[in-house]
Design an enzyme around this catalytic site. Structure first.
Site, mmCIF file in Angstrom:
data_model
loop_
_atom_site.group_PDB
_atom_site.id
_atom_site.type_symbol
_atom_site.label_atom_id
_atom_site.label_comp_id
_atom_site.label_asym_id
_atom_site.label_seq_id
_atom_site.Cartn_x
_atom_site.Cartn_y
_atom_site.Cartn_z
ATOM 1 C CG ASP A 132 -9.323 -1.938 -2.743
ATOM 2 O OD1 ASP A 132 -8.342 -2.578 -2.314
ATOM 3 O OD2 ASP A 132 -9.350 -0.690 -2.771
ATOM 4 C CG MET B 50 -7.543 -3.277 1.161
ATOM 5 S SD MET B 50 -6.151 -4.222 0.506
ATOM 6 C CE MET B 50 -5.499 -4.975 2.005
ATOM 7 C CG HIS B 51 -4.565 -0.139 4.114
ATOM 8 N ND1 HIS B 51 -4.005 -1.355 4.418
ATOM 9 C CD2 HIS B 51 -4.246 0.108 2.814
ATOM 10 C CE1 HIS B 51 -3.375 -1.819 3.351
ATOM 11 N NE2 HIS B 51 -3.510 -0.950 2.372
#
Length: 484
Positions: free
Chosen positions: A235, A79-80
């Site tokens: 995830d 992520m991110h």
């Protein structure tokens, strides 16, 4: 057949399941992380595509006929990450990853704007996407000026696979641009980072159809036309789909590169002051809370590199029986910490070292330090209104029985181990691919695996662990400001 692709930090995993959710096969390809400066963490998005191609080719070599039967593909990803794309879909710079902490000043500034916590339900952490774009605007203005799209890592894979600019709720909730309760982009939050909604991908639910596989790729991999891609998931939400952690009160602890304590929620329960993440789940009308530590197996791998012994050798030296914590305490803040401190500058430490401190004593302290960091997340979840009665363990670190005993005792909760099988993010992504392609019921599809074994807390050591945890808690304020 249904294919799950999980884009992790250290590699891409491809998993094939049939319509009974039996795992037919899996293959992986490794990825490297570039760290050009302290606190930086980057990857070239082209490497993600090459690794995905290699993983699928690995499946093709062993399962060519099942690949021909693929009808749906689900995506999961780290992520991110800030993946910056220009008007012609060209990557403008290496993607800035989730564990990159360069934008801690920008994150603090955005977090000082009350609308961010109010709309996203989260602190603006340095690892999130929005502060990275603020950093790019300030430090790389020529790149920011060319920016047409901001994509999360797995959604860059989708662009390569389908030609579509699409994301979904669970991953997008970690950008600091999503109105998490309304499940939509916030124009005001985007404007606060000098962006517009047109620079964001379209949003779907993780179970929705989100493009079809490009014909040239389908032909190359021996697949038929019209293969559907699901919206997919970040995830951790994908792992939750794989574990069946989709109902109120269900929870898992993930011991991967980072560590996660994940609890599913039937409603949106933000409490950003506790430094707990409140994100959308991959299933419609569901949310989740999550405590995150930045170094879990990463801490043991660091210790392994320093000592020149494999992680298995190090944990093997401890034996099978759980030991009471010794005098050495380890703080696993190798790249800062998220829950509960939101501190990008803090760094790790050993405390209580003496002449008697052996390699095994340091290994024990590393495992306990990660267990205590997860306990910090449990306390933060409790402060946010979530009660857990047990957790299920997943991730590479869950192969260490000693570590699981330590975590069970530190949390004072039973830890369930799923029956043999791989129920992680790639499996969850494959389930989402099945749902998107067939219209199957999401909750019925994402059922929990059977429990093979439960590791109970060692009642004789719970008190000793509690004392050691309180010592651990006192160390953070003692070293804050002294490690940078």
């Amino acid at each position: 057949m249904y294919l799950g692709l999980d884009l992790g930090t250290s590699g891409v995993k491809a998993m094939l399941i049939d319509d009974e959710q039996k795992i037919i096969g899996s293959a992986s390809a490794a990825l490297d992380v570039s760290r050009p400066h302290p606190g930086w963490s980057e990857q070239d998005p082209a490497d993600w595509c090459r690794a995905a191609e290699a993983a699928i080719e690995g499946l093709k070599q062993t399962h060519p006929q099942p690949l021909a039967a693929v009808r749906g593909i689900g995506l999961s990803g780290q992520m991110h990450g800030a993946t910056l794309i220009d008007e012609s879909d060209k990557v403008l710079r290496p993607s800035i990853l989730w564990n990159d902490t360069r934008s801690f000043r920008e994150a603090a500034a955005l977090d000082g704007d009350p609308q961010f916590r109010a709309l996203t339900g989260n602190i603006v952490f340095p690892g999130f996407t929005a502060p990275k774009l603020a950093w790019v605007r300030e430090n790389e203005p020529e790149i920011f000026a060319k920016l047409r799209w901001v994509l999360l890592p797995k959604d860059y894979l989708r662009l390569w696979l389908t030609g579509e600019h699409i994301s979904e709720m669970s991953d997008s909730a970690g950008t600091s641009w999503l109105d998490t309760g309304k499940r939509n982009w916030s124009e005001s939050l985007l404007a606060a980072t000098h962006l517009e909604e047109r620079q964001m991908p379209d949003l779907v639910e993780g179970t929705d159809s989100a493009g079809t596989l490009r014909p040239e790729l389908a032909s190359r991999w021996g697949m038929g036309p019209g293969v559907v891609l699901a919206g997919g998931a970040g995830d951790n939400a994908a792992s939750a789909c794989g574990m069946g952690t989709v109902g109120e009160g269900q929870a898992f602890v993930s011991l991967g590169t980072s560590g996660v304590l994940f609890a599913a929620n039937a409603s949106y329960l933000p409490n950003p002051e506790s430094a707990v993440h409140a994100f959308c789940h991959a299933l419609p009308n569901t949310w989740h809370q999550m405590g995150v530590i930045l170094s879990a197996t990463d801490a043991l791998n660091w210790h392994s590199g320093i000592t020149g012994r494999s992680a298995a050798e190090l944990t093997g030296e401890l034996g099978d029986a759980l030991k009471a914590p010794g005098s050495v305490t380890f703080l696993p803040y190798l790249s800062g910490e998220r829950t509960p401190h939101n501190d990008a500058a803090i760094r790790g430490a050993f405390a209580g070292l003496g002449h008697e401190s052996s390699r095994a004593a340091l290994t024990q302290a590393v495992l306990e330090g990660v267990a205590f960091a997860i306990r910090d997340s449990l306390e933060a979840l409790r402060a946010a209104g979530t009660t857990l009665n047990r957790v299920t363990a997943i991730g590479g670190g869950s192969r260490s029985r000693y570590w699981l005993k330590s975590i069970a005792t530190a949390l004072d909760l039973p830890v369930d181990l799923p029956a043999d099988g791989d129920f992680g993010a790639a499996f969850g992504a494959a389930r989402l691919g099945l749902i998107a392609a067939t219209g199957a019921d999401p909750v019925a599809t994402c059922y929990a695996p059977a429990t093979a074994e439960t590791i109970a807390p060692d009642v004789s050591l719970v008190a000793a662990y509690e004392d050691a945890y309180q010592r651990y808690r006192r160390l953070y304020p003692a070293i804050k400001g002294a490690t940078t």
